[in-house]
Design an enzyme around this catalytic site. Structure first.
Site: not given
Length: 223
Positions: A37, A176
């Site tokens: 991320d 996610d």
């Protein structure tokens, strides 16, 4: 749907003081894809992996790296991430008014592309460019939070149906956010063949390898 379920470790869920060990653990466990991320403190409150960190992780992980750009102006990151050795860059359609340009730049850089959708963003936002990507990531939480949103399961189901109807059944769908062993089978049944797992993986007292096996078993519905 013929694609097997892939459990994708999300490194941001590990203890920041143990990132190196976390990368070693997922590599030893045979993870095919590692989710990074990349956050800029603007698109989401957090700031995470920069280019130096990504390049360092690349040296330690032989599998594929997916840089999930939770950033404003993702176009400015493409060249640097390509140079750092990522295999896949996933871009939020909310992060730029020029998503087609970003996908073209990724193609020119030899990097596979993905699209990501926030929970409140309609599927129509990827309709025109979905055929250009490897995966579509459906956020099951609002970026920067951890509360799983059950309505995103139906969103995944509708996306799978739409992609298959267009002959795009090769495109992977990733769920996610808030993914746990208890939710894995439901998400898989809805059409998600990649499950990005962060905290539930790295905080499992059984360890990373056992947690990966447990998640894969749960996703297959044999738990």
């Amino acid at each position: 749907m013929s694609a097997p379920t892939t459990i994708v470790p999300g490194l941001f869920g590990a203890d920041p003081l143990e990132y190196g060990q976390a990368v070693a653990d997922v590599a030893a466990a045979g993870a095919e894809l590692l989710h990074l991320d990349v956050m800029d403190g603007v698109f989401v409150p957090d700031i995470s992996f920069g280019l130096k960190a990504v390049a360092s992780i690349r040296k330690s992980f032989a599998g594929r790296l997916d840089a999930h750009l939770q950033v404003a102006r993702p176009e400015v990151y493409v060249e640097g991430l390509a140079g750092a050795g990522v295999d896949l860059v996933t871009v939020h359609v909310e992060g730029t008014p020029h998503i087609g340009r970003v996908l073209r730049e990724l193609e020119r850089s030899g990097v596979a592309a993905g699209l990501a959708l926030n929970p409140g963003t309609p599927l129509s936002a990827v309709e025109e460019v979905a055929h250009l990507v490897e995966q579509v990531v459906v956020m099951a939480v609002n970026p920067g939070t951890s509360d799983f949103l059950p309505y995103t399961v139906d969103k995944i189901r509708r996306l799978r149906t739409e992609l298959d109807a267009r002959g795009l059944d090769h495109i992977r769908i990733a769920a996610d956010g808030g993914v746990t062993a208890e939710r894995a089978a439901e998400l898989r049944a809805a059409g998600a063949d990649r499950l990005v797992v962060a905290s539930a993986l790295f905080r499992d007292p059984a360890g990373v390898a056992a947690a990966l096996r447990s998640l894969a078993t749960a996703a297959a519905g044999t738990r």
